[in-house]
Design a protein around this motif. Structure first.
Motif, short mmCIF file in Angstrom:
data_model
loop_
_atom_site.label_atom_id
_atom_site.label_comp_id
_atom_site.label_asym_id
_atom_site.label_seq_id
_atom_site.Cartn_x
_atom_site.Cartn_y
_atom_site.Cartn_z
N SER A 96 -5.16 -7.30 5.84
CA SER A 96 -6.46 -7.91 6.12
C SER A 96 -6.35 -8.88 7.29
O SER A 96 -7.29 -9.04 8.06
CB SER A 96 -6.97 -8.68 4.90
OG SER A 96 -6.99 -7.87 3.77
N LEU B 188 -9.96 -2.66 5.80
CA LEU B 188 -10.82 -3.29 4.80
C LEU B 188 -10.10 -3.31 3.46
O LEU B 188 -9.61 -2.28 3.00
CB LEU B 188 -12.12 -2.51 4.64
CG LEU B 188 -13.01 -2.41 5.87
CD1 LEU B 188 -14.25 -1.60 5.55
CD2 LEU B 188 -13.41 -3.80 6.38
N ASN B 189 -10.05 -4.51 2.85
CA ASN B 189 -9.56 -4.62 1.48
C ASN B 189 -10.79 -4.86 0.62
O ASN B 189 -11.42 -5.91 0.72
CB ASN B 189 -8.57 -5.79 1.37
CG ASN B 189 -8.03 -5.95 -0.04
OD1 ASN B 189 -8.63 -5.47 -1.00
ND2 ASN B 189 -6.91 -6.64 -0.16
N LYS C 69 -11.37 -8.04 -1.15
CA LYS C 69 -11.57 -9.27 -0.36
C LYS C 69 -12.81 -9.08 0.51
O LYS C 69 -12.69 -8.79 1.71
CB LYS C 69 -10.36 -9.54 0.55
CG LYS C 69 -9.06 -9.77 -0.19
CD LYS C 69 -7.92 -10.03 0.80
CE LYS C 69 -6.58 -10.17 0.10
NZ LYS C 69 -5.44 -10.14 1.05
N LEU D 91 -6.04 4.08 4.50
CA LEU D 91 -4.81 3.80 5.26
C LEU D 91 -4.03 5.08 5.57
O LEU D 91 -3.53 5.26 6.69
CB LEU D 91 -3.96 2.81 4.44
CG LEU D 91 -2.56 2.52 4.91
CD1 LEU D 91 -2.54 2.03 6.35
CD2 LEU D 91 -1.90 1.49 4.00
N LYS E 282 5.22 -3.07 4.72
CA LYS E 282 4.53 -4.25 4.19
C LYS E 282 5.55 -5.33 3.84
O LYS E 282 6.70 -5.03 3.49
CB LYS E 282 3.73 -3.90 2.93
CG LYS E 282 2.51 -3.04 3.26
CD LYS E 282 1.32 -3.38 2.40
CE LYS E 282 0.52 -4.57 2.86
NZ LYS E 282 -0.61 -4.90 1.99
O1 PNS Z 1 -3.43 -7.90 3.52
P1 PNS Z 1 -3.92 -7.13 2.31
O2 PNS Z 1 -5.32 -7.55 1.95
O3 PNS Z 1 -2.96 -7.20 1.16
O4 PNS Z 1 -3.97 -5.59 2.76
C1 PNS Z 1 -4.48 -4.62 1.89
C2 PNS Z 1 -4.90 -3.37 2.68
C3 PNS Z 1 -5.98 -3.74 3.69
C4 PNS Z 1 -3.68 -2.79 3.39
C5 PNS Z 1 -5.44 -2.32 1.64
O5 PNS Z 1 -6.55 -2.84 0.96
C6 PNS Z 1 -5.80 -0.97 2.29
O6 PNS Z 1 -4.93 -0.16 2.51
N1 PNS Z 1 -7.10 -0.78 2.61
C7 PNS Z 1 -7.57 0.45 3.22
C8 PNS Z 1 -8.26 1.35 2.20
C9 PNS Z 1 -7.28 2.20 1.43
O7 PNS Z 1 -6.53 2.98 1.98
N2 PNS Z 1 -7.23 2.04 0.08
C10 PNS Z 1 -6.40 2.83 -0.78
C11 PNS Z 1 -5.00 2.27 -0.91
S1 PNS Z 1 -4.90 1.25 -2.32
#
Ligand code: PNS
Length: 165
Positions: free
Chosen positions: A9, A37-38, A41, A74, A88
């Motif tokens: 994020s 996008l999370n 959040k 993602l 990560k």
């Molecule tokens: O910094 P963060 O908030 O821990 O990052 C989380 C993030 C943004 C990497 C995660 O929410 C994400 O991959 N979002 C994109 C949507 C997605 O692919 N969701 C399914 C995987 S759980």
């Protein structure tokens, strides 16, 4: 060419994020930092554009890093960038369950993309974007927590934001 994605994020980027990006850039030919996008959040303080700008400034000395924004899954972004890995940072035990869940979901969605965890530097173990926002909003010094070149920008944005509350 080995490409990795560093997703997050980044609301806003911290020295902890920057450490992971820098270390990932030494392991891969190219690292794409993805502002995503999370859905847990939905009250972000910085727009995607602002987060991208801050990341671009903070990483300008790392030649094999690219910054991008993406609004979908993602794994779809990873495929688009031909990435073989998602990198990560893993902080304390509290991160583990959530990160483990995301890693397993992503591997189910696309078994071709591996998730790798880099343990955070012990100095950044406690650090998060939320801590930065909280300390900044309450008048504390955020210098130790954010990249120096974007400190002023982050601080003025937090101050603006805290006035609105
Ligand atoms: O910094 P963060 O908030 O821990 O990052 C989380 C993030 C943004 C990497 C995660 O929410 C994400 O991959 N979002 C994109 C949507 C997605 O692919 N969701 C399914 C995987 S759980």
């Amino acid at each position: 060419m080995r490409v990795a994605i560093c997703p997050g994020s980044f609301d806003p980027v911290t020295v902890g994020h920057l450490d992971i990006i820098r270390r990932a850039s030494k392991l891969f030919d190219k690292v794409v930092v993805a502002v995503l996008l999370n859905m847990d959040k939905n009250n972000t303080w910085f727009t995607i554009g602002e987060r991208i700008d801050l990341l671009k400034k903070a990483t300008k000395d790392i030649p094999n890093v690219e910054i991008a924004g993406f609004e979908g899954l993602l794994v779809d972004f990873a495929k688009q960038k031909r990435a073989c890995a998602i990198v990560k940072g893993l902080r304390a035990v509290s991160d583990f369950e959530y990160e483990f869940q995301m890693a397993l979901t992503n591997s189910k969605l696309d078994p071709n993309v591996e998730t790798l965890f880099l343990t955070t530097n012990s100095e950044n173990m406690y650090l998060s974007s939320s801590i930065v926002k909280q300390v900044g909003m309450l008048g504390g010094d955020i210098k130790p927590f954010v990249p120096e070149c974007v400190h002023d920008e982050i601080l003025s944005r937090i101050k603006q934001r805290s006035k609105l509350r």
